[in-house]
Motif scaffolding. Structure first.
Motif, PDB file in Angstrom:
ATOM      1  N   UNK A  46       0.822  -1.207   0.000  1.00 37.62           N
ATOM      2  CA  UNK A  46       0.000   0.000   0.000  1.00 37.62           C
ATOM      3  C   UNK A  46       0.857   1.259   0.000  1.00 37.62           C
ATOM      4  N   UNK A  47       1.960   1.230   0.734  1.00 35.56           N
ATOM      5  CA  UNK A  47       2.866   2.385   0.737  1.00 35.56           C
ATOM      6  C   UNK A  47       3.458   2.606  -0.636  1.00 35.56           C
ATOM      7  N   UNK A  48       3.840   1.504  -1.305  1.00 40.34           N
ATOM      8  CA  UNK A  48       4.404   1.630  -2.654  1.00 40.34           C
ATOM      9  C   UNK A  48       3.373   2.181  -3.638  1.00 40.34           C
ATOM     10  N   UNK A  49       2.128   1.678  -3.497  1.00 42.23           N
ATOM     11  CA  UNK A  49       1.071   2.165  -4.389  1.00 42.23           C
ATOM     12  C   UNK A  49       0.826   3.650  -4.159  1.00 42.23           C
ATOM     13  N   UNK A  50       0.758   4.073  -2.898  1.00 47.02           N
ATOM     14  CA  UNK A  50       0.513   5.478  -2.592  1.00 47.02           C
ATOM     15  C   UNK A  50       1.648   6.355  -3.089  1.00 47.02           C
ATOM     16  N   UNK A  51       2.863   5.902  -2.823  1.00 46.12           N
ATOM     17  CA  UNK A  51       4.014   6.697  -3.272  1.00 46.12           C
ATOM     18  C   UNK A  51       4.091   6.739  -4.791  1.00 46.12           C
ATOM     19  N   UNK A  52       3.757   5.627  -5.459  1.00 47.43           N
ATOM     20  CA  UNK A  52       3.760   5.607  -6.921  1.00 47.43           C
ATOM     21  C   UNK A  52       2.689   6.541  -7.481  1.00 47.43           C
ATOM     22  N   UNK A  55       3.872  10.018  -7.054  1.00 53.00           N
ATOM     23  CA  UNK A  55       4.925  10.305  -8.030  1.00 53.00           C
ATOM     24  C   UNK A  55       4.335  10.523  -9.422  1.00 53.00           C
ATOM     25  N   UNK A  56       3.319   9.693  -9.767  1.00 55.20           N
ATOM     26  CA  UNK A  56       2.692   9.851 -11.084  1.00 55.20           C
ATOM     27  C   UNK A  56       1.943  11.181 -11.187  1.00 55.20           C
ATOM     28  N   UNK A  57       1.243  11.560 -10.096  1.00 57.17           N
ATOM     29  CA  UNK A  57       0.531  12.839 -10.106  1.00 57.17           C
ATOM     30  C   UNK A  57       1.521  13.989 -10.262  1.00 57.17           C
ATOM     31  N   UNK A  58       2.613  13.938  -9.507  1.00 59.84           N
ATOM     32  CA  UNK A  58       3.629  14.987  -9.594  1.00 59.84           C
ATOM     33  C   UNK A  58       4.258  15.018 -10.980  1.00 59.84           C
TER      34      UNK A  58
END
Length: 294
Positions: A46-52, A55-58
């Motif tokens: 879940x942390x990887x998904x949130x961070x990804x 990152x994609x939004x940014x």
């Protein structure tokens, strides 16, 4: 239990057979290990998904900003290309102009819709003078009416106070092209109904008046009306110059031979006749004719 644990550790270290026993005993513990490690793995995923996602939004926002910047740069390049094309056209036009030329840039346009005037970035320090003709790459734009130290003001040919001596390139008929503030076009003044002027006739400067040099395009006849009840024809001309689009213009110092001058009488004809000489040489009534034999 402490003694048993110490004993098992000693046996595991010194007896080789305890390895197989440890492997057998570890089998029942596998489900427990999986059950304990699953929440940790789920949290990591879940942390990887949130961070990804972040990152994609940014990255998406950065790409949008970069896209907008590139579009702005492309628009600027288009403007530069258009300006470059105008300068090339001006340079090609300046090669055909007889006399000195100087490229000037339009700084401001008069906001009054009934005053067709613009300001240039050249003035008296550049030897600009009142009455100087102004051209663009396509034809005559107007003439200087006011000069300051670093700027000058141009009266466009479409202004109602402007008048350009023109002639028909097809047959040489001369006329005056005055500005028309309402239509933005030019109007031929006092042209007889019988004048040989047709639609699409090209009008050029005649060189009369010593303001505009001879032979430069002024406009094309786009409207022609001959009312029998009127003394003169109503003729409108579309200016050749891009009065509402040109950004760079040519200031022209015409050569003297660019103008049409009225031919003066020779000095021998214009010289006063000596009446005394005429009287002295003229025969009188009392003079007898000489003998033919003599």
């Amino acid at each position: 239990m402490v003694v048993l644990a110490i004993a098992l550790m000693i046996l595991d270290k010194r007896v080789a057979g305890t390895t197989q026993l440890r492997a057998v005993l570890s089998m029942p513990l596998v489900p427990l290990q999986y059950a304990v490690s699953y929440p940790i793995k789920l949290f990591d995923n879940l942390s990887n998904v949130a961070s990804t996602h972040d990152a994609l939004v940014k990255e998406n926002l950065d790409l949008k900003a970069e896209r907008l910047l590139l579009k702005a740069q492309v628009q600027r390049l288009i403007a530069i290309e258009s300006e470059n094309n105008q300068l090339k056209a001006l340079l090609s036009t300046s090669a055909t102009v007889q006399g000195k030329v100087l490229i000037a840039q339009i700084m401001a346009v008069d906001s009054d819709p009934f005053i067709h005037q613009v300001s240039l970035d050249k003035g008296s320090r550049d030897n600009v003078y009142v009455g100087q003709p102004v051209l663009d790459a396509n034809g005559v734009m107007g003439q200087i009416i006011q000069v300051g130290p670093v700027t000058s003001r141009v009266l466009l040919v479409s202004d109602v106070h402007s008048g350009v001596p023109v002639q028909n390139a097809r047959n040489g008929i001369r006329a005056i092209a005055a500005g028309d503030n309402y239509s933005g076009k030019l109007r031929l003044v006092n042209v007889p109904q019988t004048a040989d002027i047709k639609l699409n006739d090209m009008l050029v400067t005649s060189g009369l008046g010593e303001y505009y040099p001879e032979g430069y395009p002024v406009g094309k006849v786009v409207s022609l009306s001959k009312d029998p009840g009127q003394q003169f024809a109503t003729i409108f001309v579309e200016p050749s110059a891009h009065l509402d689009r040109s950004r760079e213009v040519l200031l022209v110092w015409p050569a003297k031979e660019s103008f049409v001058h009225i031919t003066t009488l020779p000095a021998t004809i214009a010289k006063p006749v000596d009446t005394k000489a005429v009287v002295a040489t003229a025969p009188t009534a009392d003079t007898k004719p000489k003998d033919k034999k003599s």
